[in-house]
Design an enzyme around this catalytic site. Structure first.
Site, short mmCIF file in Angstrom:
data_model
loop_
_atom_site.label_atom_id
_atom_site.label_comp_id
_atom_site.label_asym_id
_atom_site.label_seq_id
_atom_site.Cartn_x
_atom_site.Cartn_y
_atom_site.Cartn_z
N LYS A 43 0.81 -1.19 0.00
CA LYS A 43 0.00 0.00 0.00
C LYS A 43 0.85 1.25 0.00
O LYS A 43 0.41 2.34 -0.38
CB LYS A 43 -0.90 0.05 1.24
CG LYS A 43 -1.88 -1.08 1.36
CD LYS A 43 -2.65 -0.97 2.69
CE LYS A 43 -3.48 -2.21 2.90
NZ LYS A 43 -4.06 -2.23 4.24
N GLY A 44 2.08 1.12 0.43
CA GLY A 44 2.93 2.29 0.68
C GLY A 44 3.19 3.19 -0.50
O GLY A 44 3.39 4.39 -0.34
N GLU A 99 7.97 1.96 -5.75
CA GLU A 99 8.00 1.54 -4.35
C GLU A 99 8.17 2.76 -3.46
O GLU A 99 8.78 3.75 -3.88
CB GLU A 99 9.17 0.55 -4.17
CG GLU A 99 9.34 -0.03 -2.80
CD GLU A 99 8.21 -0.94 -2.36
OE1 GLU A 99 7.12 -0.42 -2.02
OE2 GLU A 99 8.41 -2.16 -2.31
N ASP A 100 7.64 2.69 -2.25
CA ASP A 100 7.79 3.80 -1.32
C ASP A 100 9.20 3.85 -0.73
O ASP A 100 9.79 4.91 -0.63
CB ASP A 100 6.74 3.75 -0.21
CG ASP A 100 6.71 2.43 0.56
OD1 ASP A 100 7.40 1.47 0.16
OD2 ASP A 100 5.97 2.35 1.57
N ASP A 103 14.57 -0.83 1.32
CA ASP A 103 15.22 -1.04 2.60
C ASP A 103 16.18 -2.23 2.47
O ASP A 103 17.24 -2.10 1.87
CB ASP A 103 14.12 -1.28 3.64
CG ASP A 103 14.58 -1.20 5.07
OD1 ASP A 103 15.58 -1.84 5.40
OD2 ASP A 103 13.93 -0.52 5.88
N LYS A 131 17.27 3.36 1.42
CA LYS A 131 17.96 3.21 2.70
C LYS A 131 19.07 2.16 2.50
O LYS A 131 18.95 1.01 2.94
CB LYS A 131 16.96 2.76 3.76
CG LYS A 131 17.41 3.03 5.18
CD LYS A 131 16.48 2.41 6.21
CE LYS A 131 15.19 3.14 6.38
NZ LYS A 131 14.42 2.61 7.55
N PHE A 152 13.41 4.78 11.31
CA PHE A 152 12.07 4.30 10.97
C PHE A 152 11.23 5.51 10.58
O PHE A 152 10.97 6.38 11.39
CB PHE A 152 11.44 3.56 12.15
CG PHE A 152 10.24 2.76 11.72
CD1 PHE A 152 8.99 3.35 11.62
CD2 PHE A 152 10.37 1.43 11.37
CE1 PHE A 152 7.89 2.63 11.19
CE2 PHE A 152 9.26 0.70 10.94
CZ PHE A 152 8.02 1.30 10.85
N VAL A 153 10.83 5.54 9.30
CA VAL A 153 10.12 6.70 8.77
C VAL A 153 8.67 6.37 8.43
O VAL A 153 8.34 5.23 8.08
CB VAL A 153 10.83 7.29 7.52
CG1 VAL A 153 12.17 7.89 7.91
CG2 VAL A 153 11.02 6.24 6.44
N ASP A 159 3.88 3.68 6.55
CA ASP A 159 3.12 3.50 7.77
C ASP A 159 3.89 2.78 8.85
O ASP A 159 4.95 2.20 8.63
CB ASP A 159 1.87 2.67 7.46
CG ASP A 159 2.18 1.19 7.28
OD1 ASP A 159 1.59 0.37 8.00
OD2 ASP A 159 3.02 0.84 6.42
N ARG A 165 0.15 7.07 7.29
CA ARG A 165 0.28 7.17 5.83
C ARG A 165 -0.17 8.53 5.30
O ARG A 165 0.30 9.00 4.29
CB ARG A 165 -0.57 6.10 5.14
CG ARG A 165 -0.08 4.69 5.31
CD ARG A 165 -0.90 3.74 4.42
NE ARG A 165 -0.76 2.35 4.79
CZ ARG A 165 0.22 1.56 4.40
NH1 ARG A 165 1.19 2.04 3.65
NH2 ARG A 165 0.26 0.29 4.77
#
Length: 182
Positions: A43-44, A99-100, A103, A131, A152-153, A159, A165
């Site tokens: 969902k990001g 993609e959001d 990582d 990241k 952690f963002v 989210d 969000r």
């Protein structure tokens, strides 16, 4: 959700808008005359993708996939599950995976391998946030909004436990929020 949950703003609303417009212009240039399908990873990516496609000037189709490797935690489980697959065939299309955040890279690595089996003309990756300090696999995005530290963002689609969000910026979540739930 309280304002005190956010330790600090990492990327402002204005910085996001400027970077997304810049990325859209570059993508438009790179995909001129090609059959482009943008694949959003739910969902990001929704907020970022919505703004990004409005800044792209070439014809674009879109679809979505939902994958999970986190559950409700803050660290990847390493197990990738397809929750929603594509609604269409991508053979012959230039696929841009949106993609959001990139990582560990494990989810995106799995996803791109799965998509390669479907015979697209090409696959590239656009991520709002990169990241690299957390990378566990060798995967590099083609378009990057911001390279960020290992924090952690949340916000702008990202989210924690389905919250935050809707923040118009990217903020660093206070550790007290997620450490109490581990």
């Amino acid at each position: 959700m309280k304002d005190s949950d956010i330790k600090s703003v990492l990327i402002t609303e204005e910085q996001l808008a400027a970077k997304v417009a810049e990325m859209g212009a570059q993508i438009s240039k790179d995909y001129q005359g090609r059959k482009l399908i943008i694949l959003g990873v739910l969902k990001g990516s929704v907020v970022f993708m919505s703004d990004l496609i409005r800044s792209i000037t070439v014809p674009v189709e879109m679809d979505f996939m939902a994958v999970s490797s986190y559950g409700a935690g803050v660290k990847t489980s390493g197990v990738v599950k397809i929750l929603k697959d594509l609604d269409r065939l991508i053979a012959g299309y230039d696929v841009l995976v949106v993609e959001d955040i990139l990582d560990s890279g494990m989810t995106l690595s799995y996803l791109t391998e799965l998509l390669r089996e479907r015979d697209p003309a090409s696959i590239r990756i656009a991520t709002l946030l990169d990241k690299p300090d957390r990378r566990k696999v060798d995967i590099k995005p083609d378009y990057v909004g911001f390279t960020i530290p290992d924090e952690f963002v949340v916000g702008y689609g990202l989210d924690y436990a389905e919250l935050y969000r809707n923040l118009p910026y990217v903020g660093i979540l206070s550790p007290s929020v997620y450490e109490s739930n581990q």
